[in-house]
Write an enzyme that holds these catalytic residues in place. Structure first.
Site, short mmCIF file in Angstrom:
data_model
loop_
_atom_site.label_atom_id
_atom_site.label_comp_id
_atom_site.label_asym_id
_atom_site.label_seq_id
_atom_site.Cartn_x
_atom_site.Cartn_y
_atom_site.Cartn_z
N CYS A 266 -2.58 -1.06 8.96
CA CYS A 266 -2.24 0.02 9.51
C CYS A 266 -1.87 0.00 11.02
O CYS A 266 -0.81 0.45 11.61
CB CYS A 266 -3.14 1.03 9.29
SG CYS A 266 -3.22 1.58 7.61
N CYS B 27 0.71 -1.22 0.00
CA CYS B 27 0.07 0.04 0.04
C CYS B 27 0.81 1.28 -0.11
O CYS B 27 0.39 2.18 -0.25
CB CYS B 27 -0.94 0.04 1.19
SG CYS B 27 -0.12 0.16 2.59
#
Length: 147
Positions: free
Chosen positions: A103, A33
């Site tokens: 995350c 990402c």
């Protein structure tokens, strides 16, 4: 989609920046990402984290998890900071969408990478700390299978 806490930590991130003479610095990323997270820790002689700061290049969830992770480790011992998992970060933020779980993994790994750097600088072993990965992509895939 995002909780109020995630939005608050994204819009008003805590502890952004660098520490001038950090005890430990950890940088981790996710090649998939493009997120990159760097965590700075100031650890005193008693093994207490006095200060934690971060710099993150990534999406809002990456900023929010970085911010929350620094809040969770400040004032903690090294061993307590080691217990701050991605799940703890997600719970403190009242959850993350499944596509943003990576995350919270970045935040956990950034803490571990900074503690690893501290241990190497001080020639010590931190019980339970494994060598961190630079790219959390492999860990992310295993973690997403649990959700």
């Amino acid at each position: 989609m995002y909780s109020e806490k995630v939005m608050d930590h994204f819009n008003n991130p805590r502890n952004v920046g660098e520490l001038e003479n950090p005890s430990g610095v950890g940088t981790v990323g996710n090649a998939k990402c493009g997120d990159i997270m760097r965590m700075y820790l100031d650890i005193d002689d008693n093994g207490i984290i006095r200060e934690a700061k971060f710099k993150t290049f990534g999406c809002g969830a990456a900023v929010a998890t970085s911010s929350m992770a620094t809040e969770l480790v400040k004032g903690k011992t090294i061993q307590e900071a080691l217990q701050v998992t991605n799940k703890a970060v997600m719970e403190a933020l009242d959850g993350l969408p499944p596509v943003k779980v990576h995350c919270s993994l970045l935040a956990e790994e950034a803490i571990h990478a900074a503690l690893w750097d501290y241990a190497e600088k001080h020639n010590i072993t931190i019980e339970g700390l494994e060598k961190p990965v630079n790219d959390i992509g492999e860990k992310e895939e295993a973690e997403e299978e649990q959700y």
